[in-house]
Write an enzyme that holds these catalytic residues in place. Structure first.
Site, PDB file in Angstrom:
ATOM      1  N   CYS A 118       0.863  -1.179   0.000  1.00  0.00           N
ATOM      2  CA  CYS A 118       0.000   0.000   0.000  1.00  0.00           C
ATOM      3  C   CYS A 118       0.900   1.230   0.000  1.00  0.00           C
ATOM      4  O   CYS A 118       2.089   1.135  -0.302  1.00  0.00           O
ATOM      5  CB  CYS A 118      -0.996  -0.018   1.161  1.00  0.00           C
ATOM      6  N   ASN A 142       2.405   1.557   4.244  1.00  0.00           N
ATOM      7  CA  ASN A 142       2.646   0.292   4.942  1.00  0.00           C
ATOM      8  C   ASN A 142       2.318   0.377   6.430  1.00  0.00           C
ATOM      9  O   ASN A 142       3.006  -0.206   7.261  1.00  0.00           O
ATOM     10  CB  ASN A 142       4.077  -0.201   4.711  1.00  0.00           C
ATOM     11  N   CYS A 158      -1.477   0.766   7.226  1.00  0.00           N
ATOM     12  CA  CYS A 158      -2.910   0.468   7.352  1.00  0.00           C
ATOM     13  C   CYS A 158      -3.295  -0.788   6.573  1.00  0.00           C
ATOM     14  O   CYS A 158      -3.475  -1.849   7.162  1.00  0.00           O
ATOM     15  CB  CYS A 158      -3.762   1.643   6.865  1.00  0.00           C
ATOM     16  N   ARG A 159      -3.427  -0.661   5.260  1.00  0.00           N
ATOM     17  CA  ARG A 159      -3.985  -1.741   4.444  1.00  0.00           C
ATOM     18  C   ARG A 159      -3.047  -2.921   4.265  1.00  0.00           C
ATOM     19  O   ARG A 159      -3.453  -4.074   4.463  1.00  0.00           O
ATOM     20  CB  ARG A 159      -4.399  -1.198   3.073  1.00  0.00           C
ATOM     21  N   SER A 160      -1.804  -2.679   3.877  1.00  0.00           N
ATOM     22  CA  SER A 160      -0.931  -3.823   3.599  1.00  0.00           C
ATOM     23  C   SER A 160      -0.547  -4.598   4.857  1.00  0.00           C
ATOM     24  O   SER A 160      -0.510  -5.830   4.815  1.00  0.00           O
ATOM     25  CB  SER A 160       0.294  -3.421   2.766  1.00  0.00           C
ATOM     26  N   ASP A 188      -8.335   3.691   1.407  1.00  0.00           N
ATOM     27  CA  ASP A 188      -7.297   3.899   2.410  1.00  0.00           C
ATOM     28  C   ASP A 188      -7.924   4.405   3.708  1.00  0.00           C
ATOM     29  O   ASP A 188      -8.375   5.551   3.788  1.00  0.00           O
ATOM     30  CB  ASP A 188      -6.272   4.903   1.898  1.00  0.00           C
TER      31      ASP A 188
END
Length: 158
Positions: free
Chosen positions: A8, A11, A13-15, A129
């Site tokens: 993401c 690095n 939140c999402r990934s 995001d």
């Protein structure tokens, strides 16, 4: 050994959420010794930091470990070190593809795609995001479904 890298922007939140969720699914499937998982960001703002508070809270509520996770940036050797590079959105995918093209022929053969390419019924191309939206629950649902599909894909391709 199959190797998966989730990517993401920062690095945090999402990934890392995808890394933790996928690691749990891989462990539950009894495949922890045959699938390696990591995450990275295209930006360098958060290098060395743990996942975002919202990601940590959501994972903790679900009993999913994020122990030892620290943000890092995508590296040139990721293209040869990983079999799958799974991006959270179109912008990340473009940035990662630019890095790959700049490396040239030595970049490796990693398959590059977006997580939601595996979830067409989601009706969206990109995992939103939550750093900006605050909606970690929505992201978790998308990531969880995407991780299920990724595990199916890896099993089919093995």
């Amino acid at each position: 050994m199959k190797r998966v890298l989730f990517v993401c922007l920062g690095n945090i939140c999402r990934s890392p959420m995808a890394e933790a969720v996928f690691r749990r699914k891989v462990e539950e499937a009894g495949l922890a010794s045959s699938i390696s998982i990591d995450s990275a960001g295209t930006g360098d703002w958060h290098i060395g930091k743990p996942p975002h508070e919202g990601t940590r809270k959501l994972l903790t509520e679900r009993g999913i470990s994020f122990e030892g996770m620290r943000a890092r940036q995508v590296r040139n050797d990721d293209f040869s070190d990983f079999d799958y590079i799974v991006c959270m959105d179109s912008s990340n995918e473009r940035n990662v593809d630019e890095i790959r093209r700049s490396i040239g022929e030595t970049a490796g053969e990693a398959k590059l795609f977006k997580l939601l390419d595996l979830v067409p019924e989601a009706g969206m191309l990109d995992v939103p995001d939550p750093y900006y939206t605050g909606n970690f629950e929505e992201v978790y649902e998308l990531v969880s479904t995407g991780c299920d599909r990724l595990l199916e894909r890896i099993r089919q391709e093995s």
